[in-house]
Design a protein around this motif. Structure first.
Motif, PDB file in Angstrom:
ATOM      1  N   VAL A 153       0.789  -1.123  -0.129  1.00 34.09           N
ATOM      2  CA  VAL A 153       0.054  -0.029   0.068  1.00 34.09           C
ATOM      3  C   VAL A 153       0.933   1.316   0.025  1.00 34.09           C
ATOM      4  O   VAL A 153       1.824   1.396   0.757  1.00 34.09           O
ATOM      5  CB  VAL A 153      -0.935  -0.080   1.326  1.00 34.09           C
ATOM      6  CG1 VAL A 153      -1.658   1.367   1.335  1.00 34.09           C
ATOM      7  CG2 VAL A 153      -2.006  -1.207   1.119  1.00 34.09           C
ATOM      8  N   LEU A 154       0.425   2.237  -0.892  1.00 30.77           N
ATOM      9  CA  LEU A 154       1.274   3.326  -0.768  1.00 30.77           C
ATOM     10  C   LEU A 154       0.956   4.514   0.274  1.00 30.77           C
ATOM     11  O   LEU A 154      -0.152   4.623   0.512  1.00 30.77           O
ATOM     12  CB  LEU A 154       0.886   4.310  -2.079  1.00 30.77           C
ATOM     13  CG  LEU A 154       1.428   5.547  -2.504  1.00 30.77           C
ATOM     14  CD1 LEU A 154       3.219   5.468  -2.399  1.00 30.77           C
ATOM     15  CD2 LEU A 154       0.916   6.306  -3.704  1.00 30.77           C
ATOM     16  N   VAL A 155       2.055   4.417   1.070  1.00 26.55           N
ATOM     17  CA  VAL A 155       1.765   5.327   2.245  1.00 26.55           C
ATOM     18  C   VAL A 155       2.390   6.632   2.572  1.00 26.55           C
ATOM     19  O   VAL A 155       2.331   7.264   3.457  1.00 26.55           O
ATOM     20  CB  VAL A 155       2.059   4.290   3.638  1.00 26.55           C
ATOM     21  CG1 VAL A 155       1.103   3.353   3.632  1.00 26.55           C
ATOM     22  CG2 VAL A 155       3.420   3.897   3.563  1.00 26.55           C
ATOM     23  N   GLY A 156       3.508   6.866   1.566  1.00 28.47           N
ATOM     24  CA  GLY A 156       4.096   8.071   1.761  1.00 28.47           C
ATOM     25  C   GLY A 156       5.086   8.508   0.493  1.00 28.47           C
ATOM     26  O   GLY A 156       5.265   7.491  -0.502  1.00 28.47           O
ATOM     27  N   TYR A 157       5.391   9.719   0.440  1.00 22.30           N
ATOM     28  CA  TYR A 157       6.032  10.425  -0.503  1.00 22.30           C
ATOM     29  C   TYR A 157       7.405  10.910   0.084  1.00 22.30           C
ATOM     30  O   TYR A 157       7.514  11.003   1.421  1.00 22.30           O
ATOM     31  CB  TYR A 157       5.484  11.366  -1.385  1.00 22.30           C
ATOM     32  CG  TYR A 157       4.370  11.040  -2.172  1.00 22.30           C
ATOM     33  CD1 TYR A 157       4.408  10.032  -2.965  1.00 22.30           C
ATOM     34  CD2 TYR A 157       3.096  11.642  -2.060  1.00 22.30           C
ATOM     35  CE1 TYR A 157       3.288   9.442  -3.563  1.00 22.30           C
ATOM     36  CE2 TYR A 157       2.013  11.260  -2.710  1.00 22.30           C
ATOM     37  CZ  TYR A 157       1.934  10.516  -3.600  1.00 22.30           C
ATOM     38  OH  TYR A 157       0.755   9.912  -4.446  1.00 22.30           O
ATOM     39  N   MET A 158       8.495  11.199  -0.743  1.00 22.32           N
ATOM     40  CA  MET A 158       9.835  11.659  -0.194  1.00 22.32           C
ATOM     41  C   MET A 158       9.532  13.282  -0.556  1.00 22.32           C
ATOM     42  O   MET A 158       9.156  13.677  -1.768  1.00 22.32           O
ATOM     43  CB  MET A 158      11.143  11.089  -1.079  1.00 22.32           C
ATOM     44  CG  MET A 158      11.195   9.848  -0.625  1.00 22.32           C
ATOM     45  SD  MET A 158      12.416   8.956  -1.867  1.00 22.32           S
ATOM     46  CE  MET A 158      11.484   8.397  -3.024  1.00 22.32           C
ATOM     47  N   GLN A 159       9.897  14.104   0.524  1.00 21.69           N
ATOM     48  CA  GLN A 159       9.405  15.583   0.315  1.00 21.69           C
ATOM     49  C   GLN A 159      10.578  16.494   0.886  1.00 21.69           C
ATOM     50  O   GLN A 159      11.294  16.128   1.736  1.00 21.69           O
ATOM     51  CB  GLN A 159       8.301  16.004   1.390  1.00 21.69           C
ATOM     52  CG  GLN A 159       6.916  15.258   1.194  1.00 21.69           C
ATOM     53  CD  GLN A 159       6.263  15.469  -0.199  1.00 21.69           C
ATOM     54  OE1 GLN A 159       6.711  16.313  -0.945  1.00 21.69           O
ATOM     55  NE2 GLN A 159       5.009  15.026  -0.231  1.00 21.69           N
ATOM     56  N   ASP A 160      10.924  17.323  -0.089  1.00 22.31           N
ATOM     57  CA  ASP A 160      11.539  18.434   0.533  1.00 22.31           C
ATOM     58  C   ASP A 160      10.537  19.553   1.060  1.00 22.31           C
ATOM     59  O   ASP A 160       9.523  19.359   1.193  1.00 22.31           O
ATOM     60  CB  ASP A 160      12.218  19.334  -0.840  1.00 22.31           C
ATOM     61  CG  ASP A 160      11.399  19.742  -1.816  1.00 22.31           C
ATOM     62  OD1 ASP A 160      10.103  19.728  -1.781  1.00 22.31           O
ATOM     63  OD2 ASP A 160      11.966  20.551  -2.684  1.00 22.31           O
ATOM     64  N   ARG A 161      11.014  20.700   1.600  1.00 22.55           N
ATOM     65  CA  ARG A 161      10.233  21.717   2.376  1.00 22.55           C
ATOM     66  C   ARG A 161       9.006  22.326   1.568  1.00 22.55           C
ATOM     67  O   ARG A 161       7.899  22.340   1.808  1.00 22.55           O
ATOM     68  CB  ARG A 161      11.071  22.708   2.782  1.00 22.55           C
ATOM     69  CG  ARG A 161      12.060  22.158   4.128  1.00 22.55           C
ATOM     70  CD  ARG A 161      12.845  23.418   4.655  1.00 22.55           C
ATOM     71  NE  ARG A 161      12.338  24.607   5.142  1.00 22.55           N
ATOM     72  CZ  ARG A 161      11.877  24.651   6.469  1.00 22.55           C
ATOM     73  NH1 ARG A 161      12.014  23.549   7.349  1.00 22.55           N
ATOM     74  NH2 ARG A 161      11.055  25.904   6.612  1.00 22.55           N
ATOM     75  N   GLN A 162       9.483  22.753   0.369  1.00 25.29           N
ATOM     76  CA  GLN A 162       8.489  23.645  -0.540  1.00 25.29           C
ATOM     77  C   GLN A 162       7.426  22.420  -0.879  1.00 25.29           C
ATOM     78  O   GLN A 162       6.035  22.867  -0.830  1.00 25.29           O
ATOM     79  CB  GLN A 162       9.205  23.856  -1.943  1.00 25.29           C
ATOM     80  CG  GLN A 162       8.169  24.758  -2.790  1.00 25.29           C
ATOM     81  CD  GLN A 162       8.708  25.428  -4.173  1.00 25.29           C
ATOM     82  OE1 GLN A 162      10.039  24.773  -4.572  1.00 25.29           O
ATOM     83  NE2 GLN A 162       8.252  26.381  -4.540  1.00 25.29           N
TER      84      GLN A 162
END
Length: 473
Positions: free
Chosen positions: A319-328
């Motif tokens: 199951v897709l539970v997260g993405y990789m994020q920068d601040r913007q």
């Protein structure tokens, strides 16, 4: 060996003055920072018994960023001075316009250290590095008379960064990197094949240029070359494929990893956009991005915006539970940064990037997975690959692969390419080994013209119905 540390606020800038310029540049902005960097790197390449390349590079500079909504103002310079900073602020300020933004909260500080801050370049004398490369050349040739060419590389770098935020928070990181690579070409009755091996990480060179390490690396490079010497043309068609553990995780990195970066999902261009909470892979598939593993090539104590690195679960039990994020992108998507804001250098904008991305172990024995393969390919090593982010379609070339029939590993094959698309391949995973391994420390990742070091990993996997491109009739 100690080195003079990078202290731009002691040698180049008055901190209060720099902070004043930064605050003026980001007044009314949502975010922004001053990123200062010094980098030194050295590479030695021995080819055919001679030092072919000996390079040393040093650079320093700053990047000033102001962010308002989805717009970014950025200016950079190799001159670290208040005058250059003031000029940069005028450019960055253009993105802010009339302002009206609310400055995002600062990242939480950390004193965590995931790697040494010793300089790997200064750690070993130049003459010692040259001697090691010559020893590798002689050792490889003595191992097998079919060796006709040897190339060996020792590379090391030290990146030092300081980040100043408009709220006055200051963060610093010292990031070493070292690597040893060996490639050999063998000749048998006029047929030539090559093999390569190597690795490294955020370590000093000592362990990499120790004899017990480089002997093993050289033997592995020769083993792959000799395997390829016996290889038959790869078959073509749709078939089941078993991927080995470790470096074959580069397929996961390309086919799935890029599609799980925040910017592509915010803009709706990823094949995974809008699928949060949905089944995107087979049951049992868990994919993680972890920048906190000590000494690894893809690890960072803090990212290039100052956010501490993180262990981010992307896919859990399919199951897709997260993405990789920068601040913007995190702010625009209403979530927290995951510490994946990375940039190649002070001359580049940060964006969501992978660190060490891998699939966790399952419960199947690798031997049992291979034994279950009726007719297919066992792929152990990969060369280059590419992916289309919008649909996840990928193409990968194998550097070491074998034909498997009725569970028996047969002859090596050459010229095999794996073709498929990430979302489909993830759903067609039929078995997950209990032998997760990370790559030896050789990954580089390109995105929007920027390169950063990364790690990949996975256990042995059985994927059903991949297209294998080959040259056999």
């Amino acid at each position: 060996m100690a080195h003079d540390s990078f202290q731009p606020f002691e040698t180049h800038l008055d901190e209060a003055e720099a902070l004043g310029v930064l605050r003026a540049a980001t007044a009314g902005a949502d975010d922004g920072e001053l990123f200062l960097e010094r980098r030194r790197s050295e590479a030695l390449v021995l080819d055919d018994g001679r030092i072919k390349t000996a390079s040393y590079d040093a650079s320093e500079g700053f990047g000033l960023r102001a962010v308002r909504g989805d717009v970014c103002g950025y200016a950079h310079s190799t001159e670290i001075s208040v005058q250059a900073l003031a000029r940069a602020a005028e450019t960055a300020r253009l993105a802010v316009g009339d302002g009206g933004g609310t400055l995002a909260d600062a990242p939480v500080g950390t004193n965590r250290r995931l790697y040494t801050d010793l300089d790997p370049i200064a750690g070993a004398p130049f003459a010692v590095k040259v001697d090691v490369l010559r020893e590798i050349d002689a050792f490889a040739r003595a191992l097998d008379p079919r060796v006709v060419q040897v190339s060996a590389t020792v590379a090391a770098s030290l990146q030092e960064v300081e980040i100043l935020r408009p709220d006055g928070l200051r963060l610093a990181d010292v990031r070493p990197m070292a690597r040893l690579n060996v490639s050999v070409i063998v000749d048998q009755n006029g047929r030539r094949e090559s093999g390569g091996a190597g690795g490294g990480g955020r370590v000093t060179l000592d362990g990499l240029i120790a004899r017990d390490n480089w002997e093993g690396v050289t033997r592995e490079a020769l083993r792959i070359a000799l395997v390829n010497l016996e290889a038959e043309p790869a078959p073509a068609g749709v078939m089941d494929v078993v991927l080995g553990p470790g470096w074959p995780g580069v397929l996961l990195h390309e086919a799935v990893g890029h599609g799980l970066e925040g910017d592509f999902n915010r803009k709706g261009t990823s094949a995974f956009a809008g699928l949060m909470g949905q089944q995107v892979a087979a049951r049992g598939v868990t994919v993680v991005d972890d920048g906190t593993i000590p000494d690894r090539r893809g690890s960072i104590s803090v990212d290039d915006e100052g956010t501490p690195s993180n262990r981010t679960v992307l896919i859990e039990d399919g199951v897709l539970v997260g993405y990789m994020q920068d601040r913007q992108n995190a702010r625009l998507m209403g979530v927290a940064s995951t510490g994946n804001g990375r940039r190649e250098s002070y001359a580049h904008l940060p964006m969501p990037r992978m660190t060490n991305t891998y699939m966790t172990s399952g419960t199947d024995a690798p031997e049992a997975i291979l034994a279950s393969l009726k007719d297919g390919i066992y792929a152990v090593g990969f060369g280059g690959g590419q992916v289309d982010i919008t649909n996840g379609k990928f193409v990968f070339s194998c550097t070491e692969a074998y034909r498997v029939k009725n569970g028996k590993v047969g002859a090596p094959v050459k010229g095999a390419t794996l073709i498929g698309d990430g979302p489909t391949a993830m759903k067609h995973i039929r078995a997950i080994g209990n032998d997760m391994a990370l790559d030896p420390g050789i990954g580089n990742c390109g995105k929007a013209g920027q390169w950063v070091p990364v790690g990949v990993g996975q256990p042995t996997l059985l994927i059903g119905g991949l297209t294998v491109g080959g040259s056999a009739a």
